[in-house]
Design a protein around this motif. Structure first.
Motif, PDB file in Angstrom:
ATOM      1  N   SER A  77      15.119  69.135  39.704  1.00  0.00           N
ATOM      2  CA  SER A  77      13.815  69.737  40.000  1.00  0.00           C
ATOM      3  C   SER A  77      12.691  69.019  39.259  1.00  0.00           C
ATOM      4  N   SER A  78      12.969  68.613  38.020  1.00  0.00           N
ATOM      5  CA  SER A  78      11.960  67.879  37.258  1.00  0.00           C
ATOM      6  C   SER A  78      11.721  66.489  37.845  1.00  0.00           C
ATOM      7  N   ALA A  79      12.782  65.881  38.399  1.00  0.00           N
ATOM      8  CA  ALA A  79      12.667  64.533  38.980  1.00  0.00           C
ATOM      9  C   ALA A  79      11.681  64.504  40.143  1.00  0.00           C
ATOM     10  N   PHE A  80      11.608  65.597  40.889  1.00  0.00           N
ATOM     11  CA  PHE A  80      10.731  65.642  42.059  1.00  0.00           C
ATOM     12  C   PHE A  80       9.472  66.467  41.830  1.00  0.00           C
ATOM     13  N   GLY A  81       9.195  66.749  40.552  1.00  0.00           N
ATOM     14  CA  GLY A  81       7.945  67.411  40.213  1.00  0.00           C
ATOM     15  C   GLY A  81       7.926  68.902  40.444  1.00  0.00           C
ATOM     16  N   TYR A  82       9.081  69.494  40.786  1.00  0.00           N
ATOM     17  CA  TYR A  82       9.097  70.943  41.007  1.00  0.00           C
ATOM     18  C   TYR A  82       9.020  71.712  39.695  1.00  0.00           C
ATOM     19  N   GLU A  83       9.425  71.046  38.614  1.00  0.00           N
ATOM     20  CA  GLU A  83       9.327  71.656  37.288  1.00  0.00           C
ATOM     21  C   GLU A  83       8.497  70.722  36.424  1.00  0.00           C
ATOM     22  N   GLU A  84       7.240  71.038  36.236  1.00  0.00           N
ATOM     23  CA  GLU A  84       6.336  70.159  35.496  1.00  0.00           C
ATOM     24  C   GLU A  84       6.605  70.300  34.001  1.00  0.00           C
ATOM     25  N   ALA A  85       7.474  69.415  33.490  1.00  0.00           N
ATOM     26  CA  ALA A  85       7.849  69.499  32.082  1.00  0.00           C
ATOM     27  C   ALA A  85       6.844  68.806  31.181  1.00  0.00           C
ATOM     28  N   ILE A  86       6.133  67.839  31.718  1.00  0.00           N
ATOM     29  CA  ILE A  86       5.247  67.025  30.878  1.00  0.00           C
ATOM     30  C   ILE A  86       4.026  66.614  31.677  1.00  0.00           C
ATOM     31  N   ALA A  87       3.045  66.085  30.971  1.00  0.00           N
ATOM     32  CA  ALA A  87       1.877  65.531  31.647  1.00  0.00           C
ATOM     33  C   ALA A  87       2.318  64.301  32.428  1.00  0.00           C
ATOM     34  N   GLY A  88       1.889  64.209  33.661  1.00  0.00           N
ATOM     35  CA  GLY A  88       2.303  63.082  34.492  1.00  0.00           C
ATOM     36  C   GLY A  88       3.353  63.465  35.499  1.00  0.00           C
ATOM     37  N   GLY A  89       4.073  64.561  35.243  1.00  0.00           N
ATOM     38  CA  GLY A  89       5.037  65.089  36.198  1.00  0.00           C
ATOM     39  C   GLY A  89       6.011  64.081  36.755  1.00  0.00           C
ATOM     40  N   MET A  90       6.093  64.044  38.074  1.00  0.00           N
ATOM     41  CA  MET A  90       7.066  63.212  38.767  1.00  0.00           C
ATOM     42  C   MET A  90       6.859  61.727  38.462  1.00  0.00           C
ATOM     43  N   GLY A  91       5.599  61.293  38.383  1.00  0.00           N
ATOM     44  CA  GLY A  91       5.324  59.882  38.118  1.00  0.00           C
ATOM     45  C   GLY A  91       5.862  59.442  36.772  1.00  0.00           C
ATOM     46  N   ALA A  92       5.683  60.272  35.743  1.00  0.00           N
ATOM     47  CA  ALA A  92       6.182  59.935  34.410  1.00  0.00           C
ATOM     48  C   ALA A  92       7.706  59.923  34.403  1.00  0.00           C
ATOM     49  N   ALA A  93       8.323  60.854  35.132  1.00  0.00           N
ATOM     50  CA  ALA A  93       9.785  60.902  35.198  1.00  0.00           C
ATOM     51  C   ALA A  93      10.342  59.643  35.839  1.00  0.00           C
ATOM     52  N   ILE A  94       9.736  59.215  36.942  1.00  0.00           N
ATOM     53  CA  ILE A  94      10.200  57.997  37.632  1.00  0.00           C
ATOM     54  C   ILE A  94      10.022  56.779  36.735  1.00  0.00           C
ATOM     55  N   ALA A  95       8.832  56.637  36.152  1.00  0.00           N
ATOM     56  CA  ALA A  95       8.533  55.453  35.330  1.00  0.00           C
ATOM     57  C   ALA A  95       9.486  55.349  34.148  1.00  0.00           C
ATOM     58  N   GLN A  96       9.678  56.453  33.431  1.00  0.00           N
ATOM     59  CA  GLN A  96      10.536  56.413  32.246  1.00  0.00           C
ATOM     60  C   GLN A  96      12.007  56.234  32.615  1.00  0.00           C
ATOM     61  N   GLY A  97      12.446  56.917  33.664  1.00  0.00           N
ATOM     62  CA  GLY A  97      13.841  56.798  34.082  1.00  0.00           C
ATOM     63  C   GLY A  97      14.199  55.389  34.511  1.00  0.00           C
ATOM     64  N   LEU A  98      13.327  54.775  35.327  1.00  0.00           N
ATOM     65  CA  LEU A  98      13.597  53.420  35.803  1.00  0.00           C
ATOM     66  C   LEU A  98      13.541  52.416  34.653  1.00  0.00           C
ATOM     67  N   ARG A  99      12.513  52.537  33.813  1.00  0.00           N
ATOM     68  CA  ARG A  99      12.347  51.576  32.712  1.00  0.00           C
ATOM     69  C   ARG A  99      13.524  51.644  31.747  1.00  0.00           C
ATOM     70  N   ARG A 100      13.864  52.853  31.292  1.00  0.00           N
ATOM     71  CA  ARG A 100      14.945  52.983  30.301  1.00  0.00           C
ATOM     72  C   ARG A 100      16.292  52.632  30.911  1.00  0.00           C
ATOM     73  N   GLY A 101      16.478  52.961  32.193  1.00  0.00           N
ATOM     74  CA  GLY A 101      17.726  52.613  32.856  1.00  0.00           C
ATOM     75  C   GLY A 101      17.919  51.112  32.948  1.00  0.00           C
ATOM     76  N   LEU A 102      16.855  50.387  33.323  1.00  0.00           N
ATOM     77  CA  LEU A 102      16.923  48.928  33.442  1.00  0.00           C
ATOM     78  C   LEU A 102      17.129  48.265  32.084  1.00  0.00           C
ATOM     79  N   PHE A 103      16.437  48.758  31.057  1.00  0.00           N
ATOM     80  CA  PHE A 103      16.613  48.196  29.719  1.00  0.00           C
ATOM     81  C   PHE A 103      18.048  48.410  29.239  1.00  0.00           C
ATOM     82  N   SER A 104      18.635  49.542  29.617  1.00  0.00           N
ATOM     83  CA  SER A 104      19.965  49.874  29.125  1.00  0.00           C
ATOM     84  C   SER A 104      21.067  49.105  29.840  1.00  0.00           C
ATOM     85  N   ASN A 105      21.046  49.110  31.194  1.00  0.00           N
ATOM     86  CA  ASN A 105      22.189  48.509  31.903  1.00  0.00           C
ATOM     87  C   ASN A 105      22.008  47.019  32.203  1.00  0.00           C
ATOM     88  N   GLU A 106      20.790  46.493  32.062  1.00  0.00           N
ATOM     89  CA  GLU A 106      20.505  45.049  32.183  1.00  0.00           C
ATOM     90  C   GLU A 106      20.800  44.478  33.570  1.00  0.00           C
TER      91      GLU A 106
END
Length: 476
Positions: free
Chosen positions: A245-274
């Motif tokens: 629900s947070s991934a699609f902005g249905y649960e606004e956990a932080i400022a930036g909502g869905m956009g912040a979730a996508i940006a952080q998830g993609l960035r940290r995932g790419l840094f981690s798995n290379e």
């Protein structure tokens, strides 16, 4: 110095700032679709590498399993402990969902780049092989692209061989000092001595060290996480629902909502798995396997282990605990993971996490050392230069551990990794038709009833292959 910081700041902005992550995502989706969802097709085969059935018949060569453990040891590191916590802090629980997504498409990217590394590997002594993006650029694209291979090698050496090793030493020393009160100099000296013993034994000793360290660190950390999950098993459905629900902005956990979730998830995932960054193919090329796709499948499994398994365990530790508060500031990174672990098991678990960080960092260092050596080999075969690099790296590990502020001079590491990734992506895009020819050869043999396909270089007379590295008679 200020000029260099400004220059590398621009490079960082042009790569990680806005261009590289979308390119990696789009390219991963492209490979997934155009390959016919190859990571799903061969998913069942990935687990075979864990059994003895998939080992080669040369006890002196690097096996598929050893190459897997070296790459897992390199991929699994601070990103799995601190990086996931940062992603959740800045992007909310939804960042975990997007981390899963990038891992799934990254598995296809990793399969293709590591298959190419195997195709164009070359024999390096009686029982060993060497290869990676520098080799598939030269051999696959032609020697007119030698300059691109050199650019790649310089970036690999600067980012992984030098900069990241200093950072790993710093991470270990900081964690040990905070939890055990041990002086940084002592930690740095110990880490440097152990690392020196391993790296001066070459890739075989590195592989043997990974064969011991990686299972211990992975099983230990995963064991704690699984116990926490089992204790709170009734809460798992609600946590997963919260992530989605947070991934699609249905649960606004932080400022930036869905956009912040996508940006952080993609960035940290790419840094981690290379996946797609061009680092793992250097290790993939060292394995003695029957067919290039076999190691491609194995390295796709490495991405799965890194992100879907280990990063997810960290995420569940945090989200099942009572420390993380959506939108709260002041607690992030490894501290959030430490406090979350302590909320499940008590204060003693902080020491267990410190040990995990030590093992994670050590496995990353020996992995980075090999990447640096492989980068140097793409530029020169001088033994003196190789030993000089090893001594330099040991000095950087000690310096990074002993002097926290010393790592500030390695501001070029992330920008160099960004350039490295762009060069690698250009190369695998141009060589994608070749990779698919090899994948289709693997598929055809499986369809014909061959349980363990064998690569025959005679089927690919137009490719610049090392015939000694690919001798089908070895398997008869």
């Amino acid at each position: 110095m200020e000029f260099l910081k400004t220059l590398f700041g621009y490079i960082d902005a042009l790569t990680w700032g806005w261009a590289l992550i979308p390119i990696l995502v789009v390219f991963g989706v492209f490979i997934t679709i155009m390959s016919g969802f190859v990571q799903i097709e061969f998913f069942g085969r990935m687990f075979r590498v864990l059994s003895g059935r998939n080992q080669n018949n040369d006890p002196n060569a690097i096996s598929a399993r050893e190459a897997l453990l070296v790459s897992v040891g390199g991929r699994v590191g601070g990103g799995n402990i601190a990086g996931v916590a940062v992603a959740i802090t800045l992007g909310g629980p939804g960042a975990v969902f997007w981390m899963w997504c990038i891992a799934l498409v990254g598995m296809a990217t990793s399969l293709v780049e590591c298959t190419l590394a195997q195709v164009y590997k070359r024999k390096d002594g009686e029982h060993s092989f060497r290869g990676g993006p520098a080799d598939y650029i030269r051999r696959g694209l032609g020697h007119q692209y030698n300059w691109l291979a050199i650019v790649y090698a310089i970036c690999l050496l600067a980012a992984f061989g030098l900069g990241f090793n200093a950072f790993q030493g710093n991470t270990v020393a900081g964690a040990v000092q905070d939890s055990l009160g041990l002086d940084r100099m002592i930690t740095g000296a110990f880490l440097t001595i152990v690392t020196g013993f391993v790296i001066f034994g070459g890739i075989k000793r590195i592989a043997k060290a990974a064969d011991v360290v990686v299972p211990i660190m992975a099983v230990g950390y995963l064991g704690l996480a699984l116990i926490a999950i089992l204790i709170n098993i009734q809460e798992i459905p609600s946590v997963i629902a919260r992530i989605v629900s947070s991934a699609f902005g249905y649960e606004e956990a932080i400022a930036g909502g869905m956009g912040a979730a996508i940006a952080q998830g993609l960035r940290r995932g790419l840094f981690s798995n290379e996946a797609g960054l061009g680092s793992a193919p250097n290790v993939a090329a060292t394995a003695l396997v029957r067919h290039p796709v076999s190691q491609g499948v194995t390295q796709a499994f490495s991405v799965f282990i890194d992100t879907i398994v280990i990063c997810s365990c960290t995420a569940f530790l945090i989200l099942l605990g009572d420390v993380y508060t959506p939108g709260a500031e002041g607690i992030d990174g490894v501290v959030l993971t430490q406090q979350s672990l302590a909320s499940h098991f008590g204060e003693w678990s902080r020491y267990a996490l410190t040990l995990a960080i030590l093992l994670f960092a050590f496995s990353s260092i020996i992995y980075n050392v090999y990447l640096g050596e492989n980068a140097l080999a793409a530029m020169t075969d001088s033994k003196m230069a190789l030993n000089g690099l090893r001594v330099l790296i040991l000095g950087l590990v000690f310096m990074g551990a002993a002097a926290p502020s010393a790592t500030a001079v390695f501001f070029f590491s992330d920008p160099m990794m960004g350039v490295l990734a762009l060069v690698n992506l250009v190369a695998i895009l141009m060589l994608f038709p070749t990779a698919m020819r090899v994948v289709n050869d693997f598929r055809a043999q499986l369809k014909a009833g061959v349980a363990r396909p064998i690569f025959d270089p005679a089927k690919f007379p137009d490719l610049d292959l090392d015939r000694e590295a690919w001798d089908p008679a070895r398997w008869k």
